[in-house]
Motif scaffolding. Structure first.
Motif, PDB file in Angstrom:
ATOM      1  N   ALA A 177       0.821  -1.085   0.204  1.00 58.37           N
ATOM      2  CA  ALA A 177       0.030  -0.046   0.141  1.00 58.37           C
ATOM      3  C   ALA A 177       0.874   1.312   0.130  1.00 58.37           C
ATOM      4  O   ALA A 177       2.115   1.318   0.462  1.00 58.37           O
ATOM      5  CB  ALA A 177      -0.957  -0.018   1.237  1.00 58.37           C
ATOM      6  N   VAL A 178       0.251   2.361  -0.476  1.00 58.10           N
ATOM      7  CA  VAL A 178       0.974   3.465  -0.615  1.00 58.10           C
ATOM      8  C   VAL A 178       0.323   4.752  -0.141  1.00 58.10           C
ATOM      9  O   VAL A 178      -1.127   4.794  -0.599  1.00 58.10           O
ATOM     10  CB  VAL A 178       1.303   3.838  -2.003  1.00 58.10           C
ATOM     11  CG1 VAL A 178       2.094   5.018  -2.177  1.00 58.10           C
ATOM     12  CG2 VAL A 178       2.393   2.851  -2.699  1.00 58.10           C
ATOM     13  N   GLU A 179       0.808   5.343   0.891  1.00 59.00           N
ATOM     14  CA  GLU A 179      -0.078   6.688   1.226  1.00 59.00           C
ATOM     15  C   GLU A 179       0.335   7.832   0.556  1.00 59.00           C
ATOM     16  O   GLU A 179       1.616   8.316   0.117  1.00 59.00           O
ATOM     17  CB  GLU A 179       0.592   7.122   2.736  1.00 59.00           C
ATOM     18  CG  GLU A 179      -0.116   5.753   3.741  1.00 59.00           C
ATOM     19  CD  GLU A 179       0.387   6.270   5.069  1.00 59.00           C
ATOM     20  OE1 GLU A 179       0.684   7.414   5.329  1.00 59.00           O
ATOM     21  OE2 GLU A 179       0.145   5.169   6.087  1.00 59.00           O
ATOM     22  N   VAL A 180      -0.783   8.501   0.002  1.00 56.36           N
ATOM     23  CA  VAL A 180      -0.352   9.570  -0.971  1.00 56.36           C
ATOM     24  C   VAL A 180      -1.160  11.055  -0.592  1.00 56.36           C
ATOM     25  O   VAL A 180      -2.262  10.954  -0.154  1.00 56.36           O
ATOM     26  CB  VAL A 180      -1.106   9.300  -2.335  1.00 56.36           C
ATOM     27  CG1 VAL A 180      -0.999  10.367  -3.480  1.00 56.36           C
ATOM     28  CG2 VAL A 180      -0.584   7.880  -2.829  1.00 56.36           C
ATOM     29  N   PRO A 181      -0.262  11.632  -0.282  1.00 58.17           N
ATOM     30  CA  PRO A 181      -0.932  13.266   0.385  1.00 58.17           C
ATOM     31  C   PRO A 181      -1.759  13.691  -1.173  1.00 58.17           C
ATOM     32  O   PRO A 181      -1.275  13.810  -2.162  1.00 58.17           O
ATOM     33  CB  PRO A 181       0.292  14.198   0.868  1.00 58.17           C
ATOM     34  CG  PRO A 181       1.367  13.424  -0.211  1.00 58.17           C
ATOM     35  CD  PRO A 181       1.205  11.971  -0.390  1.00 58.17           C
ATOM     36  N   ILE A 182      -2.870  14.322  -0.537  1.00 58.99           N
ATOM     37  CA  ILE A 182      -3.587  15.162  -1.390  1.00 58.99           C
ATOM     38  C   ILE A 182      -3.908  16.561  -1.095  1.00 58.99           C
ATOM     39  O   ILE A 182      -4.098  16.716  -0.019  1.00 58.99           O
ATOM     40  CB  ILE A 182      -4.977  14.165  -1.672  1.00 58.99           C
ATOM     41  CG1 ILE A 182      -5.688  14.316  -0.281  1.00 58.99           C
ATOM     42  CG2 ILE A 182      -4.729  13.057  -2.430  1.00 58.99           C
ATOM     43  CD1 ILE A 182      -7.117  13.631  -0.731  1.00 58.99           C
ATOM     44  N   GLN A 183      -4.187  17.477  -2.107  1.00 60.51           N
ATOM     45  CA  GLN A 183      -4.423  18.788  -1.811  1.00 60.51           C
ATOM     46  C   GLN A 183      -5.780  19.362  -2.429  1.00 60.51           C
ATOM     47  O   GLN A 183      -6.277  18.534  -3.432  1.00 60.51           O
ATOM     48  CB  GLN A 183      -3.252  19.592  -2.313  1.00 60.51           C
ATOM     49  CG  GLN A 183      -1.829  19.527  -1.946  1.00 60.51           C
ATOM     50  CD  GLN A 183      -0.835  20.234  -2.657  1.00 60.51           C
ATOM     51  OE1 GLN A 183      -1.162  20.468  -3.638  1.00 60.51           O
ATOM     52  NE2 GLN A 183       0.145  20.597  -1.935  1.00 60.51           N
TER      53      GLN A 183
ATOM     54  N   HIS B  37      -8.436   2.807  -3.837  1.00 53.26           N
ATOM     55  CA  HIS B  37      -8.089   3.761  -3.190  1.00 53.26           C
ATOM     56  C   HIS B  37      -9.004   4.140  -1.916  1.00 53.26           C
ATOM     57  O   HIS B  37     -10.154   3.544  -1.796  1.00 53.26           O
ATOM     58  CB  HIS B  37      -8.358   5.035  -4.024  1.00 53.26           C
ATOM     59  CG  HIS B  37      -7.491   5.419  -5.066  1.00 53.26           C
ATOM     60  ND1 HIS B  37      -7.926   4.699  -6.334  1.00 53.26           N
ATOM     61  CD2 HIS B  37      -6.568   5.923  -5.470  1.00 53.26           C
ATOM     62  CE1 HIS B  37      -7.116   5.007  -7.226  1.00 53.26           C
ATOM     63  NE2 HIS B  37      -6.058   5.738  -6.660  1.00 53.26           N
ATOM     64  N   ILE B  38      -8.252   4.404  -0.665  1.00 52.29           N
ATOM     65  CA  ILE B  38      -9.289   4.407   0.360  1.00 52.29           C
ATOM     66  C   ILE B  38      -8.759   5.760   1.217  1.00 52.29           C
ATOM     67  O   ILE B  38      -7.700   6.053   1.161  1.00 52.29           O
ATOM     68  CB  ILE B  38      -8.856   3.427   1.417  1.00 52.29           C
ATOM     69  CG1 ILE B  38      -8.791   1.887   0.960  1.00 52.29           C
ATOM     70  CG2 ILE B  38      -9.327   3.391   2.750  1.00 52.29           C
ATOM     71  CD1 ILE B  38      -8.430   0.795   1.741  1.00 52.29           C
ATOM     72  N   VAL B  39      -9.886   6.282   1.470  1.00 53.40           N
ATOM     73  CA  VAL B  39      -9.667   7.801   2.020  1.00 53.40           C
ATOM     74  C   VAL B  39      -8.998   7.529   3.490  1.00 53.40           C
ATOM     75  O   VAL B  39      -9.615   7.017   4.361  1.00 53.40           O
ATOM     76  CB  VAL B  39     -10.971   8.716   2.238  1.00 53.40           C
ATOM     77  CG1 VAL B  39     -10.751   9.816   2.765  1.00 53.40           C
ATOM     78  CG2 VAL B  39     -11.761   8.878   0.818  1.00 53.40           C
ATOM     79  N   GLN B  40      -8.040   8.066   4.011  1.00 52.82           N
ATOM     80  CA  GLN B  40      -7.332   8.339   5.041  1.00 52.82           C
ATOM     81  C   GLN B  40      -7.789   9.391   6.032  1.00 52.82           C
ATOM     82  O   GLN B  40      -8.181   9.187   7.168  1.00 52.82           O
ATOM     83  CB  GLN B  40      -5.939   7.865   5.115  1.00 52.82           C
ATOM     84  CG  GLN B  40      -5.090   7.888   6.268  1.00 52.82           C
ATOM     85  CD  GLN B  40      -5.636   6.692   7.311  1.00 52.82           C
ATOM     86  OE1 GLN B  40      -6.058   5.761   6.598  1.00 52.82           O
ATOM     87  NE2 GLN B  40      -5.557   6.878   8.503  1.00 52.82           N
TER      88      GLN B  40
ATOM     89  N   THR C 178      -5.337  12.638   2.898  1.00 49.98           N
ATOM     90  CA  THR C 178      -4.273  11.391   2.489  1.00 49.98           C
ATOM     91  C   THR C 178      -5.181  10.345   1.956  1.00 49.98           C
ATOM     92  O   THR C 178      -6.214  10.083   2.541  1.00 49.98           O
ATOM     93  CB  THR C 178      -3.482  10.919   3.921  1.00 49.98           C
ATOM     94  OG1 THR C 178      -2.716  12.004   4.597  1.00 49.98           O
ATOM     95  CG2 THR C 178      -2.326   9.858   3.345  1.00 49.98           C
ATOM     96  N   VAL C 179      -4.813   9.822   0.884  1.00 52.90           N
ATOM     97  CA  VAL C 179      -5.293   8.613   0.539  1.00 52.90           C
ATOM     98  C   VAL C 179      -4.448   7.441   0.383  1.00 52.90           C
ATOM     99  O   VAL C 179      -3.066   7.586   0.219  1.00 52.90           O
ATOM    100  CB  VAL C 179      -5.700   8.852  -1.101  1.00 52.90           C
ATOM    101  CG1 VAL C 179      -6.063   7.685  -1.846  1.00 52.90           C
ATOM    102  CG2 VAL C 179      -6.881   9.763  -1.079  1.00 52.90           C
ATOM    103  N   ILE C 180      -4.714   6.048   0.862  1.00 49.99           N
ATOM    104  CA  ILE C 180      -3.972   5.041   0.721  1.00 49.99           C
ATOM    105  C   ILE C 180      -4.485   4.318  -0.616  1.00 49.99           C
ATOM    106  O   ILE C 180      -5.687   4.084  -0.954  1.00 49.99           O
ATOM    107  CB  ILE C 180      -4.439   4.030   1.955  1.00 49.99           C
ATOM    108  CG1 ILE C 180      -3.861   4.873   3.266  1.00 49.99           C
ATOM    109  CG2 ILE C 180      -3.591   2.723   1.628  1.00 49.99           C
ATOM    110  CD1 ILE C 180      -4.289   3.854   4.289  1.00 49.99           C
ATOM    111  N   LYS C 181      -3.237   3.937  -1.408  1.00 56.73           N
ATOM    112  CA  LYS C 181      -3.492   3.204  -2.651  1.00 56.73           C
ATOM    113  C   LYS C 181      -3.001   1.802  -2.696  1.00 56.73           C
ATOM    114  O   LYS C 181      -1.896   1.492  -1.952  1.00 56.73           O
ATOM    115  CB  LYS C 181      -2.838   3.953  -3.746  1.00 56.73           C
ATOM    116  CG  LYS C 181      -3.028   5.164  -3.980  1.00 56.73           C
ATOM    117  CD  LYS C 181      -2.530   6.040  -4.919  1.00 56.73           C
ATOM    118  CE  LYS C 181      -2.218   5.228  -6.616  1.00 56.73           C
ATOM    119  NZ  LYS C 181      -1.266   5.902  -7.417  1.00 56.73           N
ATOM    120  N   ILE C 182      -3.937   0.796  -2.845  1.00 54.63           N
ATOM    121  CA  ILE C 182      -3.639  -0.794  -3.078  1.00 54.63           C
ATOM    122  C   ILE C 182      -3.739  -1.042  -4.494  1.00 54.63           C
ATOM    123  O   ILE C 182      -4.545  -0.939  -4.854  1.00 54.63           O
ATOM    124  CB  ILE C 182      -4.344  -1.485  -2.175  1.00 54.63           C
ATOM    125  CG1 ILE C 182      -4.284  -0.750  -0.574  1.00 54.63           C
ATOM    126  CG2 ILE C 182      -3.921  -2.706  -1.873  1.00 54.63           C
ATOM    127  CD1 ILE C 182      -5.059  -1.459   0.421  1.00 54.63           C
TER     128      ILE C 182
END
Length: 231
Positions: free
Chosen positions: A28-34, A50-53, A103-107
């Motif tokens: 899984a990858v944590e991706v910051p979003i703006q 994608h999962i909303v963190q 932040t979004v988690i991508k799997i």
């Protein structure tokens, strides 16, 4: 790589063992979003779940005229990716756009499919989640076909109050900031009709404030008005 604690906190994976959640976190990858950032666009390959963190994300669809219509608002913990497309490997039928910093988690779909294949409990959990999403879509279609305009707006406000609100002295403050156009899109109404309904709700002291600082003053009454839940 996403931290295991973030994976552990997601209800969707509660059925997995600590070892399996650790393995999933490695993929899984944590991706910051703006605010305003597109996480994916219509037509992009649906290679990731994608999962909303943290924060909020809205699902949008482009009209033939080029206008982007808000279909749904996603809260922390929500899985999104146009799941059917991700399972089948098709492209995204719509867009996902951040409503603020978060932040979004991508799997990757391959890692998710491997987890499902190895863990029947995970497969059942995913099926149950998708069943809820399907029922939600069916309820939405029923609401658009049968409910009056004020019932649709009431249903959206109830959903937001139940999923994303903070109790304050004035009432329940909706933590998601939505414009009248966002609410109108979600209800399948024009902005003008939605604004008139919101004004009437204010006069009846059901709500107060505006889209960016909206308070629910009488949730039970709105619940009585809303026979079908909307996103």
């Amino acid at each position: 790589m996403a931290s295991q604690s973030n994976i552990d906190s997601l209800p969707l994976f509660a059925c997995l063992s600590a070892t399996d959640r650790k393995a999933l976190a490695e993929h899984a990858v944590e991706v910051p979003i703006q605010k305003g950032q597109f996480i994916f666009r219509e037509g992009d390959p649906a290679d990731w779940f994608h999962i909303v963190q943290q924060g909020n994300v809205k699902c949008v669809k482009s009209t033939p005229e080029g206008r982007e219509v808000t279909l749904k608002v996603l809260m922390p913990g929500d899985l999104f990716c146009c799941e059917a497309s991700a399972f089948s490997g098709d492209s995204h039928p719509g867009c996902a756009q951040s409503m603020g910093d978060g932040t979004v988690i991508k799997i990757h779909r391959k890692a998710m499919l491997e987890v499902i294949q190895k863990n029947p409990e995970a497969a059942v959990s995913i099926i149950n989640y998708l069943s809820l999403r399907l029922r939600e879509s069916q309820d939405n279609a029923k609401a658009f076909a049968l409910d009056r305009a004020e019932q649709r707006v009431a249903a959206i406000l109830v959903n937001l109050a139940e999923r994303s609100s903070i109790q304050e002295a004035k009432g329940l403050r909706i933590s998601v900031r939505l414009t009248h156009q966002d609410l109108a899109d979600m209800a399948g109404l024009t902005k003008e009709t939605t604004s008139r309904i919101l004004s009437r709700f204010k006069k009846e002291q059901l709500i107060a404030g505006h889209g960016k600082q909206l308070h629910i003053l009488n949730l039970p009454h709105l619940q009585e008005m809303a026979p079908h839940a909307l996103p």
